[in-house]
Design a protein around this motif. Structure first.
Motif, PDB file in Angstrom:
ATOM      1  N   ALA A  63       2.519  -4.068   3.116  1.00 18.49           N
ATOM      2  CA  ALA A  63       1.871  -5.292   3.240  1.00 18.49           C
ATOM      3  C   ALA A  63       2.546  -6.189   1.992  1.00 18.49           C
ATOM      4  CB  ALA A  63       0.401  -5.313   2.919  1.00 18.49           C
ATOM      5  N   GLN A  84      -0.268  -5.371  10.624  1.00 18.28           N
ATOM      6  CA  GLN A  84       0.859  -4.567  11.005  1.00 18.28           C
ATOM      7  C   GLN A  84       0.980  -4.687  12.545  1.00 18.28           C
ATOM      8  OE1 GLN A  84       1.548  -0.720   9.904  1.00 18.28           O
ATOM      9  NE2 GLN A  84       1.297  -1.143   7.790  1.00 18.28           N
ATOM     10  N   HIS A 104       5.198  -7.120  10.883  1.00 13.30           N
ATOM     11  CA  HIS A 104       4.015  -7.645  10.718  1.00 13.30           C
ATOM     12  C   HIS A 104       3.943  -8.904  11.310  1.00 13.30           C
ATOM     13  CE1 HIS A 104       4.354  -4.586   7.426  1.00 13.30           C
ATOM     14  NE2 HIS A 104       2.973  -4.879   7.273  1.00 13.30           N
TER      15      HIS A 104
END
Length: 251
Positions: A63, A84, A104
């Motif tokens: 992330a 995701q 993502h």
């Protein structure tokens, strides 16, 4: 890993594999859904359009890497909705080496004009209609397997509009029901009956909250000024707001 196990493990016994992140950043500009693309400044696929992304650094989680790559291209100052999307690992997806990418999906309202990063020649918000999503649209070719990733992301966003309040992530903190409906219409590429949509939205507990404020004059065409709403606390929509094309094929 114990010291004895470390001595027995030699990373050179295994083929090298790299990890990257690719980001499908979606926003609404002028009531039209756009995705962020960069023109690659380096090989492979030099001068081709691609999704923003890059290699994951040794000290990053996924992330963090995705937000860094997105920030480098947009200089964003607000935290987007980020999740995701999927993992893409076809052996020949990158001609340099075996590269596994964790894609993502990022969604936010009012994202700024992009500024190309160090390895990109250009960066632009591109309407989804230029990428095969829409009626009679031309299709801009993308590098690597990014067309597949983008298609998966658009379908994810379209589906999530049905059962989550993600549409509010495209909007400012206060918005009208008409603005909310425009998000659904633009991403689903289908017109919606205004009164029916308003009724369905208001029937979903916690979807939107009436702020008690009224939209400035001139925001909506004719009639009374519209009421302003904000996102509610709901994380799932019940009942769901199903796509007309889905309901018509399953009826």
């Amino acid at each position: 890993m114990a010291a004895e196990e470390q001595r027995e493990y030699d990373p050179h016994d295994y083929p090298p594999v790299a990890a990257t992140v690719d980001i499908v950043a979606l926003t609404i500009r002028g009531d039209v859904p756009h995705v962020l693309l960069v023109r690659r400044g380096e090989a492979p696929y030099r001068n081709s359009w691609a999704l923003p992304g890059g290699f994951v650094r040794p000290d990053e989680d996924l992330a963090t890497a995705a937000l860094r790559e997105l920030s480098e291209e947009t200089h964003l100052t607000v935290a987007p909705h980020l999740e995701q999307l999927g993992t893409y690992g076809t052996p020949d997806r990158d001609p340099r080496m075996r590269v596994i990418s964790v894609a993502h999906l990022a969604i936010a309202a009012g994202l700024p004009e992009p500024k190309s990063g160090s390895d990109a020649a250009d960066a632009q918000w591109v309407p989804l209609s230029r990428l095969g999503f829409g009626d009679g649209a031309e299709t801009l070719p993308l590098a690597f397997d990014h067309a597949v990733i983008l298609a998966d992301a658009v379908e994810r966003a379209r589906a999530k509009l049905e059962y989550t309040p993600i549409a509010t992530s495209f909007l400012p903190p206060e918005f009208t029901i008409a603005q909310l409906r425009a998000i659904y219409e633009s991403l689903w590429n289908e017109p919606l009956h205004a009164a029916n949509f308003h009724r369905k939205v208001r029937s979903v507990s916690g979807f939107v909250i009436d702020t008690g404020h009224i939209a400035p004059s001139g925001r909506d065409k004719g009639g009374r000024r519209a009421r302003l709403y904000r996102a509610g606390e709901a994380t799932l929509l019940h009942p769901a707001l199903l796509r007309p094309s889905i309901t018509s094929t399953t009826a």
